[in-house]
Design an enzyme around this catalytic site. Structure first.
Site, PDB file in Angstrom:
ATOM      1  N   PRO A  11       0.782  -1.229   0.000  1.00 38.13           N
ATOM      2  CA  PRO A  11       0.000   0.000   0.000  1.00 38.13           C
ATOM      3  C   PRO A  11       0.814   1.280   0.000  1.00 38.13           C
ATOM      4  O   PRO A  11       1.857   1.368   0.644  1.00 38.13           O
ATOM      5  CB  PRO A  11      -0.831  -0.099   1.287  1.00 38.13           C
ATOM      6  N   ASN A  12       0.319   2.232  -0.757  1.00 37.92           N
ATOM      7  CA  ASN A  12       0.817   3.605  -0.863  1.00 37.92           C
ATOM      8  C   ASN A  12       2.076   3.727  -1.717  1.00 37.92           C
ATOM      9  O   ASN A  12       2.510   4.844  -1.988  1.00 37.92           O
ATOM     10  CB  ASN A  12       1.054   4.224   0.532  1.00 37.92           C
ATOM     11  N   ARG A  19       5.290  12.147  -3.027  1.00 36.96           N
ATOM     12  CA  ARG A  19       5.285  12.674  -1.657  1.00 36.96           C
ATOM     13  C   ARG A  19       6.503  12.120  -0.929  1.00 36.96           C
ATOM     14  O   ARG A  19       7.060  11.099  -1.302  1.00 36.96           O
ATOM     15  CB  ARG A  19       4.011  12.241  -0.900  1.00 36.96           C
ATOM     16  N   TYR A  24      11.684   8.517   0.591  1.00 36.62           N
ATOM     17  CA  TYR A  24      11.559   7.470  -0.434  1.00 36.62           C
ATOM     18  C   TYR A  24      12.199   7.824  -1.777  1.00 36.62           C
ATOM     19  O   TYR A  24      12.175   7.008  -2.700  1.00 36.62           O
ATOM     20  CB  TYR A  24      10.077   7.115  -0.636  1.00 36.62           C
ATOM     21  N   ASN A  75       8.033  -5.820  -1.574  1.00 36.90           N
ATOM     22  CA  ASN A  75       8.033  -4.714  -0.618  1.00 36.90           C
ATOM     23  C   ASN A  75       6.596  -4.622  -0.104  1.00 36.90           C
ATOM     24  O   ASN A  75       5.741  -4.006  -0.745  1.00 36.90           O
ATOM     25  CB  ASN A  75       8.447  -3.408  -1.280  1.00 36.90           C
ATOM     26  N   ALA A  78       3.477  -1.075   4.508  1.00 31.75           N
ATOM     27  CA  ALA A  78       3.017  -1.107   5.911  1.00 31.75           C
ATOM     28  C   ALA A  78       2.577  -2.509   6.349  1.00 31.75           C
ATOM     29  O   ALA A  78       2.646  -2.837   7.546  1.00 31.75           O
ATOM     30  CB  ALA A  78       1.880  -0.115   6.103  1.00 31.75           C
ATOM     31  N   GLU A  99      12.814  -9.755   0.619  1.00 34.81           N
ATOM     32  CA  GLU A  99      12.050  -8.617   1.167  1.00 34.81           C
ATOM     33  C   GLU A  99      12.862  -7.336   0.945  1.00 34.81           C
ATOM     34  O   GLU A  99      14.051  -7.291   1.282  1.00 34.81           O
ATOM     35  CB  GLU A  99      11.832  -8.860   2.666  1.00 34.81           C
ATOM     36  N   HIS A 101      12.947  -3.019   1.358  1.00 30.61           N
ATOM     37  CA  HIS A 101      12.420  -1.742   1.840  1.00 30.61           C
ATOM     38  C   HIS A 101      13.294  -0.618   1.308  1.00 30.61           C
ATOM     39  O   HIS A 101      14.526  -0.698   1.396  1.00 30.61           O
ATOM     40  CB  HIS A 101      12.391  -1.698   3.373  1.00 30.61           C
ATOM     41  N   ARG A 108      14.090   4.145  11.725  1.00 29.48           N
ATOM     42  CA  ARG A 108      12.816   4.854  11.837  1.00 29.48           C
ATOM     43  C   ARG A 108      12.068   4.427  13.103  1.00 29.48           C
ATOM     44  O   ARG A 108      12.670   3.876  14.017  1.00 29.48           O
ATOM     45  CB  ARG A 108      12.006   4.605  10.555  1.00 29.48           C
TER      46      ARG A 108
HETATM   47  O1  CA2 Z   1      10.846   1.674   3.141  1.00 29.91           O
HETATM   48  C1  CA2 Z   1       9.945   1.004   2.613  1.00 29.91           C
HETATM   49  O2  CA2 Z   1      10.043   0.575   1.457  1.00 29.91           O
HETATM   50  C2  CA2 Z   1       8.642   0.736   3.345  1.00 29.91           C
HETATM   51  O3  CA2 Z   1       8.234  -0.589   3.041  1.00 29.91           O
HETATM   52  C3  CA2 Z   1       7.643   1.746   2.823  1.00 29.91           C
HETATM   53  C4  CA2 Z   1       6.300   1.720   3.562  1.00 29.91           C
HETATM   54  C5  CA2 Z   1       6.489   1.763   5.065  1.00 29.91           C
HETATM   55  O4  CA2 Z   1       5.237   1.586   5.712  1.00 29.91           O
HETATM   56  C6  CA2 Z   1       7.452   0.697   5.547  1.00 29.91           C
HETATM   57  O5  CA2 Z   1       7.623   0.824   6.950  1.00 29.91           O
HETATM   58  C7  CA2 Z   1       8.801   0.834   4.864  1.00 29.91           C
HETATM   59  C8  CA2 Z   1       5.451   2.918   3.133  1.00 29.91           C
HETATM   60  C9  CA2 Z   1       5.229   3.031   1.666  1.00 29.91           C
HETATM   61  C10 CA2 Z   1       4.551   4.332   1.411  1.00 29.91           C
HETATM   62  O6  CA2 Z   1       5.171   4.951   0.323  1.00 29.91           O
HETATM   63  C11 CA2 Z   1       4.950   6.278   0.114  1.00 29.91           C
HETATM   64  C12 CA2 Z   1       5.665   6.857  -0.900  1.00 29.91           C
HETATM   65  C13 CA2 Z   1       5.506   8.190  -1.140  1.00 29.91           C
HETATM   66  C14 CA2 Z   1       4.621   8.940  -0.404  1.00 29.91           C
HETATM   67  C15 CA2 Z   1       3.899   8.355   0.609  1.00 29.91           C
HETATM   68  C16 CA2 Z   1       4.064   7.009   0.860  1.00 29.91           C
END
Ligand code: CA2
Length: 146
Positions: A11-12, A19, A24, A75, A78, A99, A101, A108
């Site tokens: 997700p996201n 963003r 990221y 990946n 969340a 896996e 990230h 974090r």
């Molecule tokens: O670091 C990663 O790849 C994560 O898997 C990304 C997840 C986070 O919940 C994990 O703890 C670590 C979040 C992905 C959300 O991606 C976004 C990208 C741009 C703007 C908002 C969210």
């Protein structure tokens, strides 16, 4: 026959590059898909790229991978930190699982330090930015040759 590998995103991650670039980076999910396609091709693999914001759809994709994929790069976003359902689906997949990230989750919040998926993953890559996907595919290729 060319081996297919699935690259699954949670997700996201569709918001990548739009963003929070300080966490990221600036690459979009489209850029990551291209990176995976090119990296897989250079390794003699074919990547199938997928993103969903829904836990059940990711579970279904892992089930589909049982019939079609030699390995999985995932990946789970969340869902990494919450999803026993994704862990159980991965336990039903026979091939190697990497896996990935983008951010260094260990630098974090503490809730990001635990991963259900790591209980199944053959390797975990964190904090390498989107390059982690290419590294994950490289490792997958090595494991698939062994
Ligand atoms: O670091 C990663 O790849 C994560 O898997 C990304 C997840 C986070 O919940 C994990 O703890 C670590 C979040 C992905 C959300 O991606 C976004 C990208 C741009 C703007 C908002 C969210």
């Amino acid at each position: 026959m060319t081996k297919i590998v699935h690259v699954l995103n949670g997700p996201n991650l569709n918001l990548l590059g739009k963003r929070q670039p300080e966490i990221y980076g600036h690459e979009t999910l489209g850029d990551v898909e291209k990176l995976c396609a090119e990296t897989a091709r250079s390794l003699g693999l074919v990547s199938q790229f997928y993103q969903s914001n829904l836990e059940g759809e990711i579970v279904e994709q892992i089930h589909a991978a049982r019939d079609t994929a030699a390995g999985i790069v995932i990946n789970p976003a969340a869902y990494t930190h919450t999803s026993v359902a994704i862990l159980d689906a991965l336990h039903a997949f026979d091939g190697p699982v990497i896996e990935v990230h983008i951010s260094n989750v260990h630098k974090r919040e503490s809730f990001r330090h635990h991963s259900y998926v790591s209980l199944r993953a053959d390797a975990v890559i964190a904090g390498c930015g989107v390059q982690g996907y290419a590294l994950g595919l490289q490792r997958l290729a090595t494991l698939l040759q062994a």
